[in-house]
Design an enzyme around this catalytic site. Structure first.
Site, PDB file in Angstrom:
ATOM      1  N   TYR A 157      -3.682   6.174  39.904  1.00 43.40           N
ATOM      2  CA  TYR A 157      -3.774   4.842  39.328  1.00 43.40           C
ATOM      3  C   TYR A 157      -3.152   3.835  40.286  1.00 43.40           C
ATOM      4  O   TYR A 157      -2.305   4.189  41.127  1.00 43.40           O
ATOM      5  CB  TYR A 157      -3.069   4.804  37.975  1.00 43.40           C
ATOM      6  CG  TYR A 157      -3.758   5.636  36.916  1.00 43.40           C
ATOM      7  CD1 TYR A 157      -4.619   5.044  35.990  1.00 43.40           C
ATOM      8  CD2 TYR A 157      -3.563   7.009  36.838  1.00 43.40           C
ATOM      9  CE1 TYR A 157      -5.251   5.799  35.005  1.00 43.40           C
ATOM     10  CE2 TYR A 157      -4.193   7.778  35.866  1.00 43.40           C
ATOM     11  CZ  TYR A 157      -5.037   7.170  34.956  1.00 43.40           C
ATOM     12  OH  TYR A 157      -5.670   7.931  34.001  1.00 43.40           O
ATOM     13  N   HIS A 216     -11.304  11.256  32.933  1.00 41.23           N
ATOM     14  CA  HIS A 216     -11.461  10.435  31.740  1.00 41.23           C
ATOM     15  C   HIS A 216     -11.302   8.951  32.068  1.00 41.23           C
ATOM     16  O   HIS A 216     -10.659   8.582  33.048  1.00 41.23           O
ATOM     17  CB  HIS A 216     -10.429  10.813  30.672  1.00 41.23           C
ATOM     18  CG  HIS A 216      -9.012  10.718  31.144  1.00 41.23           C
ATOM     19  ND1 HIS A 216      -8.374  11.739  31.810  1.00 41.23           N
ATOM     20  CD2 HIS A 216      -8.100   9.706  31.059  1.00 41.23           C
ATOM     21  CE1 HIS A 216      -7.138  11.372  32.113  1.00 41.23           C
ATOM     22  NE2 HIS A 216      -6.951  10.142  31.670  1.00 41.23           N
TER      23      HIS A 216
END
Length: 280
Positions: A157, A216
């Site tokens: 991230y 995901h």
């Protein structure tokens, strides 16, 4: 008056709770002591094992910092986070199921135009995400905010790589119109390991467990008069679906990512979100 013995330990400890303790605190702590003492009796915990447990919890606290919360990681990997989520987000049939929030959400992601691309570094296989936000009667919800975030093609991230990823990379918020439709472009997410260089990682290794999460996309959907929804959609066929390190997968959240013939949109993922009305 009763003194502490192996047989009376639970009653003696709970008997020390003061009369001024709140009813809820009394209930929680009484149950905790009951279960904790029963566990110690059940396994006949040794002093060496007790010292190991104290050391483990101490190191878990010591590694926590502003960008890392090892105790949440511990809760996640023991299934506690998902169980708390399940108990607190019971919903009627037809409502989209919830899953763990995760540690990588960032407040203040920009609201983008419908259909915009949230991948700011241009890396990864482009995926078009689309669907509707509906109520339990199947009616579209206007002015719902669809807040999304994912890892990059390397499984990180933006907050994990602030020196190499643009701020708010693979993040954005989208507002639905009268038709309840949302649409944006991101990337097809990839599997990634949770941080496993600390006490929790060592615990997983000792248990013969891996640290991987299946691919995901995160969603947080909010709308006036409706209960907030926090969930993921998972990539069908991912090798870690049945062994997610944090137990976050639910069958209804597994989505077939479809290959397209459009170079600008290599993949497509369609999913409708169904929200519950807010109750008092």
């Amino acid at each position: 008056m009763s003194y502490f013995t192996e047989d009376t330990s639970t009653e003696v400890v709970n008997g020390r709770i003061g009369a001024d303790a709140s009813p809820r605190l009394r209930k929680v702590m009484t149950s905790l002591v009951n279960h904790l003492h029963a566990f110690i009796r059940d396994v006949e915990l040794t002093e060496a094992e007790w010292e190991t447990a104290i050391d483990f919890l101490t190191k878990t606290g010591q590694i926590c910092c502003g960008n890392r919360q090892e105790f949440i990681l511990l809760s996640d990997t023991l299934g506690v986070s998902m169980l708390v989520d399940a108990i607190n987000h019971r919903a009627p049939d037809g409502a989209t199921e919830t899953t763990v929030f995760g540690p990588f959400h960032v407040d203040g992601a920009p609201e983008r135009d419908m259909g915009a691309n949230i991948s700011l570094d241009g890396k990864g296989e482009v995926c078009l995400y689309s669907g509707r936000v509906l109520d339990l009667d199947g009616k579209p919800i206007e002015n719902a905010i669809v807040d999304v975030w994912s890892d990059n093609e390397d499984g990180f991230y933006d907050v994990q790589q602030p020196d190499s990823q643009p701020a708010f990379n693979n993040r954005g918020r989208f507002r639905t119109g009268p038709d309840g439709v949302y649409a944006f472009r991101g990337i097809k997410p990839v599997s990634y390991p949770i941080p496993d260089d600390g006490p929790v990682g060592k615990m997983l290794a000792a248990l013969g467990r891996h640290p991987w999460r299946p691919a995901h996309m995160h969603f947080m959907v909010t709308a006036p008069g409706h209960r907030r929804l926090i969930t993921h959609i998972f990539v069908a066929g991912d090798r870690y679906l049945a062994s997610d390190a944090v137990f976050g997968v639910k069958e209804t959240l597994i989505v077939e990512y479809l290959k397209t013939d459009t170079p600008s949109e290599v993949w497509r993922a369609d999913y409708d979100f169904v929200l519950c009305r807010q109750t008092a």
